[in-house]
Design an enzyme around this catalytic site. Structure first.
Site, short mmCIF file in Angstrom:
data_model
loop_
_atom_site.label_atom_id
_atom_site.label_comp_id
_atom_site.label_asym_id
_atom_site.label_seq_id
_atom_site.Cartn_x
_atom_site.Cartn_y
_atom_site.Cartn_z
N CYS A 1 42.35 32.28 -9.72
CA CYS A 1 40.90 32.28 -9.88
C CYS A 1 40.27 33.08 -8.75
O CYS A 1 40.91 33.35 -7.73
CB CYS A 1 40.39 30.86 -9.89
N TYR B 1 50.30 29.06 -21.09
CA TYR B 1 50.20 28.40 -19.78
C TYR B 1 50.55 26.93 -19.91
O TYR B 1 49.94 26.20 -20.70
CB TYR B 1 48.77 28.59 -19.26
N HIS C 1 50.59 23.46 -13.52
CA HIS C 1 49.56 22.87 -12.66
C HIS C 1 48.86 21.65 -13.26
O HIS C 1 47.76 21.31 -12.83
CB HIS C 1 48.52 23.93 -12.27
N ASP D 1 51.28 23.68 -5.34
CA ASP D 1 51.67 25.08 -5.44
C ASP D 1 50.98 25.92 -4.36
O ASP D 1 51.60 26.76 -3.72
CB ASP D 1 51.31 25.59 -6.83
#
Ligand code: ADP
Ligand code: SF4
Length: 687
Positions: free
Chosen positions: A31, A168, A171, A264
């Site tokens: 992001c 995806y 996360h 992460d």
């Protein structure tokens, strides 16, 4: 210069399905805080990465439907959303790189406040965090709908020009991962139960994407292979590994990491470069498809090693590509020493979490590429002959001198101390903050290449010294000191009893002042890292430490840098006593008086000394001395006197670097009341 042949391996082309990446540098999805609200600044910023040599440049997560409504990031609900994304792909292609897009449905992670659609999940559960919203359990028609939306989004992504389309499942942010994780998926149909069933949606989405666009686009899978939750979650020794075995050849590319985001994107305070390898390192042995992974990698030798040892095919990067968008180019051009290494502070992440264009401690041009026309590598040449005196070699002074020097100005940089770096050099000696020294290391290295910059160490300048310096512009970058009277957010007046007990500040602790013998109260009314890190240092020196803060948690701002839970856990483990929602209201001999932040009820605790971490105050006496000289300045040829960095307004290191950079960029611009940057306004719709 040419590159060192030992890095040749990093510049080999690698095939990804129907596409070929020109080298092994891969900007994984991350992001930027710009997302759908700042499309052109975001597109230009991605393009700069391609120019800097990243063979693949991806978007952040891109939501595909109003039922998974990620407010802050890019979206692709239908064709209406193609133009901003097409602009991103164009900018990436302009430099010969491949454009990747990370399609996502966020499932229970979003409350859908914009669309007001009911969020959904494999099984009913409250949405993420504390919001009073429940995600409903998906039925089969919902699952079919998600597949349809994902497929349509893949087709639209291709129309927008993307080369790599992601599925995806990382996360804990994406529906396919929610299906995979036993703790989220309590279904009894063919999408629940066995791992094969829980992986069904993931498999279907990969197959659908191949079928829709796989003839011309590569299909990537981004997946978390460990959640650091032990057997409650996916583990790299268990189901994480089994999923990779199960889907080994299905995607064209494996982008592997650990979950959740705070694991992460661990900060340097809690993890070293490449700490993910022990979880993700197995993947390559199970597939013939290329593998990309991240690890805050900045050392080219380490990168070569990863490829040689068959851990990764691509060097994935989010933060290192933010701190230095030209990292690959610098290796390619045989100047790896010019790499501006990420310090692992996560100020960038705070931009996303606070919904503003991302800042970076090391790279002041981040998010400014389009709106201020700040290229990370190119600075405009000087417009006239000036001699600039910069006083103070902290992050602001170093950055100003570096950027002015690269513009071609004659610069003198005077520093009172023997060491350059200011606060950065001192803070880097605090527990866990050693990498912060990179802020000074890179700048000192760059200054060493500039014959037009002279550095004077151990030179504490007075106003008379400045007047005698024969310069035309003076920048005061003398920094700030922590207040020793408790004034800050909660106290507008000095604390009562300051003379009854030894009182220290973070500066004293950093300067290795003698520590007290008895218990210490650390009063944190600053709420970023300093209070917690000082408590940690004192506790490691075996003092009894009580951390008192009016906030409801330790180091509250670090929620935005993804560190808060780890900081609080570390202090608890170290045996620091933590008193939250508590104010320090007075000092007595051997005791500190504290008050409940809600009721004001007071009590006393034993304390031999207090460390007050409340606010910093500019060290601006030199500036004011000079400003008071009035005409004497112009009489000696000084046309401009400014304060930069903490000497103007104390803040975070990123703000000091940015302030120094801005001064250097704008030195020759006329004073103006106009807004200093371009804005992208929405085009009004017809009504
Ligand atoms: P910033 O974060 O704004 O760069 P720092 O506090 O990190 O500020 O750095 C300020 C630097 O200025 C320190 O290294 C300090 O030694 C130096 N300094 C302060 N006063 C003077 C002075 N009068 N002459 C030269 N250097 C000074
Ligand atoms: Fe690295 Fe900090 Fe910059 Fe983020 S803000 S890229 S962590 S230096």
């Amino acid at each position: 210069m040419t590159r060192d042949p030992r890095f040749d391996l990093l510049f080999e082309p690698v095939r990804i399905g129907p596409k070929t990446a020109r080298n092994r540098f891969f900007q994984v999805p991350h992001c930027t805080g710009m997302g759908r609200w700042w499309p052109t600044p975001s597109a230009v910023s991605r393009g700069i990465k391609a120019e800097g040599g990243w063979a693949v440049v991806c978007t952040e997560q891109c939501d595909i439907h109003p039922t998974g409504n990620v407010l802050r990031q890019v979206r692709l609900w239908d064709e209406q959303d193609i133009p901003p994304l097409a602009r991103t792909a164009e900018r990436i292609h302009a430099h010969g790189s491949l454009a990747g897009i990370e399609l996502v449905h966020n499932g229970y992670k979003m409350a859908n406040f914009e669309s007001r659609e009911i969020p959904f999940a494999p099984s009913a559960r409250p949405v993420y965090g504390i919001l009073p919203v429940t995600a409903r359990a998906m039925d089969k028609s919902d699952i079919r709908a998600v597949r349809r939306w994902h497929r349509q989004a893949a087709l639209n992504a291709r129309k927008a020009g993307f080369d790599i389309v992601y599925v995806y499942a990382g996360h804990d942010l994406a529906l396919p991962m929610h299906f995979l994780a036993r703790r989220h998926n309590h279904r009894t149909d063919e999408y629940g139960g066995s791992l094969e069933n829980r992986a069904r949606l993931l498999r279907e989405l990969i197959e659908d994407t191949h079928e829709a666009v796989g003839d011309t686009c590569a299909v990537a899978l981004r997946i978390a292979v460990d959640e650091l939750l032990g057997t409650d979650g996916i583990t790299s020794g268990g189901e994480g590994r089994e999923v990779v075995e199960m889907l080994a050849e299905l995607p064209d590319l494996w982008d592997v990491n650990i979950s959740a985001w705070e694991n992460d994107s661990l900060t340097a305070r809690f993890g070293d470069e490449g700490f993910q390898e022990r979880y993700t390192g197995f993947v390559k042995s199970l597939t013939t498809k290329p593998v990309v992974g991240v690890g805050r990698y900045t050392s080219p030798d380490r990168m070569v090693d990863l490829v040689r040892k068959k851990v990764l095919d691509f060097i994935g990067a989010a933060r290192p590509s933010i701190a230095d968008p030209f990292l690959p180019k610098k290796i390619e051009e045989g100047r790896p020493e010019d790499i501006r290494e990420c310090i692992g502070c996560n100020i960038c992440v705070s931009g996303n979490n606070l919904a503003h264009p991302m800042r970076c401690t090391q790279n002041p041009t981040m998010s400014e590429e389009w709106r201020r026309d700040w290229h990370p590598e190119r600075l405009p040449a000087r417009t006239r002959d000036e001699k600039i005196l910069v006083v103070g070699a902290g992050p602001a002074g170093l950055e100003a001198a570096r950027a002015l020097g690269q513009r071609g100005y004659r610069v003198s940089l005077a520093e009172a101390g023997r060491n350059l770096g200011g606060r950065v050099g001192r803070e880097a000696r605090l527990p866990g903050l050693a990498t912060w020294g990179r802020v000074q290391d890179w700048r000192v290295g760059q200054l060493g290449k500039l014959p037009n910059v002279e550095i004077y160490r151990e030179s504490r300048l007075t106003a008379d010294d400045v007047l005698a310096a024969e310069c035309t512009v003076v920048a005061i970058a003398t920094g700030a000191r922590w207040r020793a009277d408790g004034v800050g957010r909660h106290h507008s007046f000095p604390l009562a009893g300051l003379d009854r007990m030894p009182v220290m500040t973070p500066d004293d602790v950093m300067d290795d002042a003698a520590l007290p013998r008895g218990p210490v109260v650390v009063y944190d009314d600053d709420h970023y890292y300093m209070g917690g890190v000082i408590a940690e240092k004192l506790r490691r020196a075996r003092l009894a430490v009580t951390l008192v803060t009016p906030e409801s948690m330790v180091s509250a701002f670090t929620q935005y840098t993804l560190e808060q839970a780890r900081i609080q856990a570390r202090l608890i483990e170290l045996g620091v006593t933590i008193l939250t929602a508590t104010e320090l209201v007075g000092l007595h001999a051997g005791e500190a008086e504290i008050a409940c932040a809600y009721t004001g009820r007071t009590r006393r605790i034993a304390a031999a000394a207090a460390v007050l971490v409340t606010m910093q105050t500019p060290d601006d006496a030199l500036f004011h001395d000079l400003a008071a000289r009035g005409d004497a300045l112009s009489a000696v040829g000084i046309r401009k006197l400014v304060r930069i960095g903490d000497a103007l307004a104390p803040g975070i290191i990123a703000a000091a670097v940015w302030s120094g950079h801005r001064f250097a960029r704008e030195l020759d611009l006329p004073e103006s009341d106009a807004v200093g940057f371009r804005r992208e306004n929405v085009a009004l719709a017809a009504i």
